[in-house]
Scaffold this motif. Structure first.
Motif, PDB file in Angstrom:
ATOM      1  N   THR A 122       0.823  -1.213   0.000  1.00 33.36           N
ATOM      2  CA  THR A 122       0.000   0.000   0.000  1.00 33.36           C
ATOM      3  C   THR A 122       0.858   1.264   0.000  1.00 33.36           C
ATOM      4  N   ASP A 123       0.285   2.347  -0.509  1.00 33.95           N
ATOM      5  CA  ASP A 123       0.990   3.636  -0.435  1.00 33.95           C
ATOM      6  C   ASP A 123       1.121   4.130   1.010  1.00 33.95           C
ATOM      7  N   GLU A 124       0.373   3.530   1.928  1.00 39.51           N
ATOM      8  CA  GLU A 124       0.421   3.998   3.322  1.00 39.51           C
ATOM      9  C   GLU A 124       1.759   3.691   3.998  1.00 39.51           C
ATOM     10  N   TYR A 147      -1.941  -0.439  11.031  1.00 35.70           N
ATOM     11  CA  TYR A 147      -2.137  -1.103   9.732  1.00 35.70           C
ATOM     12  C   TYR A 147      -0.915  -0.899   8.829  1.00 35.70           C
ATOM     13  N   ASN A 176      -5.484   4.386  -2.909  1.00 33.04           N
ATOM     14  CA  ASN A 176      -6.856   4.075  -2.447  1.00 33.04           C
ATOM     15  C   ASN A 176      -7.680   3.509  -3.595  1.00 33.04           C
ATOM     16  N   ARG A 270      -9.962  10.548  12.995  1.00 28.98           N
ATOM     17  CA  ARG A 270      -9.204   9.296  13.206  1.00 28.98           C
ATOM     18  C   ARG A 270      -7.877   9.691  13.886  1.00 28.98           C
ATOM     19  N   HIS A 273      -4.338  10.515  11.949  1.00 26.94           N
ATOM     20  CA  HIS A 273      -4.819  10.498  10.560  1.00 26.94           C
ATOM     21  C   HIS A 273      -3.793  11.122   9.606  1.00 26.94           C
ATOM     22  N   TYR A 332     -18.680   4.407  15.238  1.00 24.37           N
ATOM     23  CA  TYR A 332     -19.353   5.660  14.886  1.00 24.37           C
ATOM     24  C   TYR A 332     -20.358   6.188  15.907  1.00 24.37           C
TER      25      TYR A 332
HETATM   26  O1  DAU Z   1      -4.044   4.182   0.466  1.00 21.22           O
HETATM   27  C1  DAU Z   1      -4.276   2.800   0.315  1.00 21.22           C
HETATM   28  C2  DAU Z   1      -5.118   2.350   1.466  1.00 21.22           C
HETATM   29  O2  DAU Z   1      -6.406   2.908   1.269  1.00 21.22           O
HETATM   30  C3  DAU Z   1      -5.201   0.843   1.630  1.00 21.22           C
HETATM   31  O3  DAU Z   1      -3.936   0.338   1.907  1.00 21.22           O
HETATM   32  C4  DAU Z   1      -6.138   0.513   2.787  1.00 21.22           C
HETATM   33  O4  DAU Z   1      -6.290  -0.879   2.913  1.00 21.22           O
HETATM   34  C5  DAU Z   1      -7.478   1.150   2.549  1.00 21.22           C
HETATM   35  O5  DAU Z   1      -8.309   0.931   3.670  1.00 21.22           O
HETATM   36  C6  DAU Z   1      -7.337   2.636   2.290  1.00 21.22           C
HETATM   37  O6  DAU Z   1      -6.963   3.322   3.503  1.00 21.22           O
HETATM   38  P1  DAU Z   1      -7.644   4.686   3.967  1.00 21.22           P
HETATM   39  O7  DAU Z   1      -7.539   4.816   5.428  1.00 21.22           O
HETATM   40  O8  DAU Z   1      -7.154   5.820   3.131  1.00 21.22           O
HETATM   41  O9  DAU Z   1      -9.169   4.345   3.503  1.00 21.22           O
HETATM   42  P2  DAU Z   1     -10.563   4.696   4.178  1.00 21.22           P
HETATM   43  O10 DAU Z   1     -11.618   4.396   3.163  1.00 21.22           O
HETATM   44  O11 DAU Z   1     -10.693   4.123   5.523  1.00 21.22           O
HETATM   45  O12 DAU Z   1     -10.470   6.285   4.347  1.00 21.22           O
HETATM   46  C7  DAU Z   1     -10.259   7.132   3.228  1.00 21.22           C
HETATM   47  C8  DAU Z   1     -10.253   8.552   3.745  1.00 21.22           C
HETATM   48  O13 DAU Z   1     -11.571   8.884   4.220  1.00 21.22           O
HETATM   49  C9  DAU Z   1      -9.321   8.752   4.937  1.00 21.22           C
HETATM   50  O14 DAU Z   1      -8.748  10.060   4.882  1.00 21.22           O
HETATM   51  C10 DAU Z   1     -10.250   8.661   6.147  1.00 21.22           C
HETATM   52  C11 DAU Z   1     -11.560   9.220   5.605  1.00 21.22           C
HETATM   53  N1  DAU Z   1     -12.773   8.652   6.232  1.00 21.22           N
HETATM   54  C12 DAU Z   1     -12.913   7.288   6.227  1.00 21.22           C
HETATM   55  C13 DAU Z   1     -14.009   6.713   6.814  1.00 21.22           C
HETATM   56  C14 DAU Z   1     -14.168   5.207   6.832  1.00 21.22           C
HETATM   57  C15 DAU Z   1     -13.737   9.475   6.763  1.00 21.22           C
HETATM   58  O15 DAU Z   1     -13.623  10.719   6.738  1.00 21.22           O
HETATM   59  N2  DAU Z   1     -14.829   8.891   7.352  1.00 21.22           N
HETATM   60  C16 DAU Z   1     -15.002   7.539   7.410  1.00 21.22           C
HETATM   61  O16 DAU Z   1     -16.015   7.087   7.981  1.00 21.22           O
END
Ligand code: DAU
Length: 349
Positions: A122-124, A147, A176, A270, A273, A332
């Motif tokens: 992942t880019d993370e 993670y 993502n 988060r 974050h 949540y």
């Molecule tokens: O960047 C690649 C990664 O993308 C993958 O390695 C991970 O497995 C995948 O889960 C994803 O990670 P993120 O943490 O970026 O994805 P997530 O969909 O959880 O969140 C995307 C963005 O949206 C992040 O800045 C947090 C924000 N978010 C997420 C959720 C679930 C919100 O604002 N509210 C939320 O409820």
């Protein structure tokens, strides 16, 4: 070629399995999946009678099972992982187990049988990236969530097995990813399915965090090129140049659904974050000739349209008393109780 696809009942894994079976008539696939909460048999239902596909239920940490499967396959593509950052903050240990120890078990078998292994990362692993900077494959790994730390740990084991034992390992670092069949804990499927039910969309903090959005089918195609043509011991970034602040993504999502922006609810952030991820993916473009086939609008709209036309898929997950519901309440309920609207006023939802 016979490919062992671990985690193949998950989101990107199942996309990959379908794509390879469609596009490579000489290849067979053995899918291994533990079918924990995000691995979903429904994702492979249409393949149950496919002559070139076999499904095995099991865990990548099960060394004896992995030994049997790797012996009979030519290569491994490892999608099996704990993937959700928020869950890694609630329960980090499972991430260590699967994303580090599980990868070690696969590497050990790849070493024994001389197999190529693609580790889907992942880019993370690069950590938070300042505006204007794009991570290259040579950049230092600086993960910040449990993670991302576990994924970086898995990668370091891959690198060590390449250097120490000459294992033919290749790593991909994807942005993502969105598309059909993504467990609705991630922002896009969560927000689409919330909006369809008239529920609030919990945006973390100010919503100005930036991510790059890639379609699952495009991501799977890149991984397949890396499997077939990637150089041993190398890593390949897979980005899409679709950088958007979350709030902009959410507004575009609501506009496509025809739902009101009043559903946007700012909730406590988060912890830790990362503000931004952004990849320089010149290497895969120039060396392997890969490019994503979709624009940002196509990536997002095709994804939304799939959830709209497959309510039975996500409604089966979002049942009352389900694993999803337990997680949703834990993650949540308190956040939504202290939510604010776009102007910072306490929301009344
Ligand atoms: O960047 C690649 C990664 O993308 C993958 O390695 C991970 O497995 C995948 O889960 C994803 O990670 P993120 O943490 O970026 O994805 P997530 O969909 O959880 O969140 C995307 C963005 O949206 C992040 O800045 C947090 C924000 N978010 C997420 C959720 C679930 C919100 O604002 N509210 C939320 O409820």
């Amino acid at each position: 070629m016979k490919i062992l696809v671990t985690g193949g009942a998950g989101f990107i894994g199942s996309t990959y399995v379908h794509q390879v079976l469609d596009q490579h008539a000489d290849d067979a696939i053995v899918t291994l999946d533990a079918l924990t909460y995000a691995g979903n048999p429904a994702n492979l239902l249409d393949l149950s009678d496919h002559p070139r596909h076999t499904f095995v239920r099991g865990d990548i940490s099960d060394a004896s099972l992995i030994d049997d499967l790797v012996r009979e396959c030519d290569a491994i593509v490892n999608f099996a992982a704990e993937t959700h950052v928020d869950r890694s903050l609630l329960e980090p240990e499972a991430f260590l187990r699967t994303n580090v120890h599980g990868v070690y078990v696969l590497l050990d078998a790849a070493r024994r049988y001389g197999r190529r292994i693609v580790q889907v990362s992942t880019d993370e692993v690069y950590g938070d990236v300042p505006a204007g900077i794009f991570s290259t494959e040579e950049d230092q790994l600086a993960p910040r969530s449990p993670y991302a730390a576990a994924k970086a740990g898995g990668e370091l084991f891959c690198h060590s097995f390449f250097v120490s034992y000459g294992v033919d390992v290749v790593v991909t670092r994807g942005a993502n990813t969105i598309g059909p069949r993504q467990y609705p804990e991630k922002i896009v499927p969560l927000f689409v399915t919330n909006a369809l039910q008239g529920l609030p969309l919990p945006v973390y903090g100010d919503g100005l965090q930036v991510r790059d959005w890639l379609y699952a089918g495009d991501h799977a195609a890149a991984i397949d090129l890396v499997l077939r043509h990637g150089k041993p011991g190398e890593a390949y970034n897979i980005g899409a140049d679709n950088e958007r602040p979350n709030i902009e993504l959410v507004r575009a999502l609501l506009a496509h659904l025809g739902k009101p922006e009043s559903l946007i609810t700012h909730v406590p952030d988060r912890p830790g974050h990362d503000r931004r991820y952004a990849l320089n993916w010149t290497k895969i473009r120039t060396e392997l000739g890969w490019e994503p086939a979709r624009t940002f609008a196509q990536t997002l709209n095709e994804t939304i349209d799939w959830y709209m036309s497959h309510p039975e898929w996500w409604q089966a997950i979002r049942q009352p008393d389900s694993e999803f519901e337990t997680y949703y309440q834990r993650q949540y309920a308190w956040r939504l109780a202290s939510a604010t609207d776009e102007n910072g006023a306490v929301a009344t939802k």
